[in-house]
Write a protein that holds these residues in place. Structure first.
Motif, mmCIF file in Angstrom:
data_model
loop_
_atom_site.group_PDB
_atom_site.id
_atom_site.type_symbol
_atom_site.label_atom_id
_atom_site.label_comp_id
_atom_site.label_asym_id
_atom_site.label_seq_id
_atom_site.Cartn_x
_atom_site.Cartn_y
_atom_site.Cartn_z
ATOM 1 N N LYS A 90 0.859 -1.179 0.000
ATOM 2 C CA LYS A 90 0.000 0.000 0.000
ATOM 3 C C LYS A 90 0.898 1.232 0.000
ATOM 4 O O LYS A 90 2.056 1.183 0.422
ATOM 5 C CB LYS A 90 -0.936 0.014 1.207
ATOM 6 N N ALA A 91 0.360 2.335 -0.500
ATOM 7 C CA ALA A 91 1.094 3.595 -0.559
ATOM 8 C C ALA A 91 0.501 4.582 0.437
ATOM 9 O O ALA A 91 -0.713 4.611 0.648
ATOM 10 C CB ALA A 91 1.020 4.175 -1.972
ATOM 11 N N VAL A 92 1.376 5.377 1.036
ATOM 12 C CA VAL A 92 0.951 6.488 1.890
ATOM 13 C C VAL A 92 1.601 7.746 1.311
ATOM 14 O O VAL A 92 2.820 7.836 1.224
ATOM 15 C CB VAL A 92 1.369 6.279 3.362
ATOM 16 N N PHE A 93 0.766 8.677 0.896
ATOM 17 C CA PHE A 93 1.202 9.899 0.226
ATOM 18 C C PHE A 93 0.969 11.072 1.166
ATOM 19 O O PHE A 93 -0.128 11.235 1.705
ATOM 20 C CB PHE A 93 0.387 10.062 -1.065
ATOM 21 N N HIS A 94 2.000 11.889 1.388
ATOM 22 C CA HIS A 94 1.918 13.022 2.316
ATOM 23 C C HIS A 94 1.984 14.323 1.521
ATOM 24 O O HIS A 94 2.915 14.534 0.737
ATOM 25 C CB HIS A 94 3.071 12.977 3.320
ATOM 26 N N LEU A 95 0.991 15.193 1.742
ATOM 27 C CA LEU A 95 0.898 16.445 0.999
ATOM 28 C C LEU A 95 0.307 17.521 1.896
ATOM 29 O O LEU A 95 -0.792 17.328 2.446
ATOM 30 C CB LEU A 95 0.029 16.236 -0.241
ATOM 31 N N LEU A 96 1.018 18.618 2.079
ATOM 32 C CA LEU A 96 0.568 19.769 2.875
ATOM 33 C C LEU A 96 0.132 19.380 4.287
ATOM 34 O O LEU A 96 -0.823 19.922 4.834
ATOM 35 C CB LEU A 96 -0.576 20.510 2.172
ATOM 36 N N GLY A 97 0.818 18.421 4.867
ATOM 37 C CA GLY A 97 0.509 18.027 6.238
ATOM 38 C C GLY A 97 -0.589 16.983 6.358
ATOM 39 O O GLY A 97 -0.923 16.562 7.458
ATOM 40 N N TYR A 98 -1.148 16.550 5.260
ATOM 41 C CA TYR A 98 -2.171 15.511 5.251
ATOM 42 C C TYR A 98 -1.557 14.206 4.754
ATOM 43 O O TYR A 98 -0.616 14.217 3.970
ATOM 44 C CB TYR A 98 -3.338 15.885 4.323
ATOM 45 N N SER A 99 -2.126 13.088 5.180
ATOM 46 C CA SER A 99 -1.680 11.773 4.709
ATOM 47 C C SER A 99 -2.838 11.077 4.016
ATOM 48 O O SER A 99 -3.966 11.098 4.509
ATOM 49 C CB SER A 99 -1.198 10.916 5.882
ATOM 50 N N PHE A 100 -2.547 10.455 2.893
ATOM 51 C CA PHE A 100 -3.540 9.744 2.099
ATOM 52 C C PHE A 100 -3.058 8.310 1.917
ATOM 53 O O PHE A 100 -1.913 8.094 1.516
ATOM 54 C CB PHE A 100 -3.728 10.420 0.740
ATOM 55 N N VAL A 101 -3.918 7.337 2.190
ATOM 56 C CA VAL A 101 -3.537 5.927 2.163
ATOM 57 C C VAL A 101 -4.299 5.219 1.053
ATOM 58 O O VAL A 101 -5.517 5.366 0.925
ATOM 59 C CB VAL A 101 -3.837 5.249 3.524
ATOM 60 N N SER A 102 -3.582 4.434 0.270
ATOM 61 C CA SER A 102 -4.202 3.690 -0.831
ATOM 62 C C SER A 102 -4.820 2.388 -0.323
ATOM 63 O O SER A 102 -4.580 1.970 0.810
ATOM 64 C CB SER A 102 -3.155 3.359 -1.894
ATOM 65 N N GLU A 103 -5.528 1.752 -1.194
ATOM 66 C CA GLU A 103 -5.998 0.393 -0.952
ATOM 67 C C GLU A 103 -4.796 -0.544 -1.103
ATOM 68 O O GLU A 103 -3.822 -0.211 -1.768
ATOM 69 C CB GLU A 103 -7.072 0.004 -1.977
ATOM 70 N N VAL A 104 -4.887 -1.715 -0.518
ATOM 71 C CA VAL A 104 -3.828 -2.718 -0.656
ATOM 72 C C VAL A 104 -3.881 -3.274 -2.088
ATOM 73 O O VAL A 104 -4.958 -3.588 -2.603
ATOM 74 C CB VAL A 104 -3.999 -3.850 0.382
#
Length: 169
Positions: A90-104
């Motif tokens: 899975k990917a965790v993307f960090h942008l402007l202080g927020y974190s976004f997590v993908s599906e597995v």
């Protein structure tokens, strides 16, 4: 603490407002040069150090910077002993202080289709609060019970980050 009632947000108010104190201000000094010749530190950004916090508290935040990022397909090196269907990430993307997590996802070339949209308030047109903001990506291997002797459910495979200002140079 006080809470905010909304259909999209919830939580303690100070967790939203607290980090915004002195947001959009930056002290610039030249200590990397000869300290005896360095100029006095200069302040960049809005003159009011609580402008963003005040605007948020009074629902008057008018200037926002919004960024959109995408994590699409990546190429990973999977352990040789695993089949593609056993290699889950899975990917965790960090942008402007927020974190976004993908599906597995399965396989060594997963397509995450992870779209991230984040916005932050700013007090001036200089956007100095974004000078030290980083964009980051982490890729985790999601482990099955038979793959680990511990209770660890994920293993970090890749981590990378870059200052936002470097991406737009």
């Amino acid at each position: 603490g006080a809470t905010m009632q909304s259909t999209t947000d919830s939580g303690v108010w100070c967790t939203v407002n607290g980090p915004r104190v002195a947001w959009d201000r930056q002290v610039v000094n030249n200590l990397d040069k000869d300290p005896y010749l360095a100029e006095d530190p200069k302040l960049r950004g809005h003159a009011d150090h609580i402008k963003v916090a005040s605007d948020i508290a009074t629902v008057q935040a008018k200037r926002w910077v919004q960024l959109t990022g995408m994590v699409d397909q990546v190429m990973l090196q999977k352990p040789k002993h695993l089949q593609d269907t056993d290699f889950k990430t899975k990917a965790v993307f960090h942008l402007l202080g927020y974190s976004f997590v993908s599906e597995v996802r399965e396989g060594s070339n997963p397509t995450y289709n992870l779209k991230a949209e984040a916005a932050v308030p700013v007090a001036s047109e200089d956007f100095v609060s974004l000078d030290q903001s980083e964009v980051g990506l982490e890729i985790f291997q999601v482990l099955e019970e038979w793959e680990t002797d511990t209770k660890q459910k994920e293993q970090l495979l890749y981590v990378g980050s870059e200052f936002l200002t470097k991406m737009f140079d």
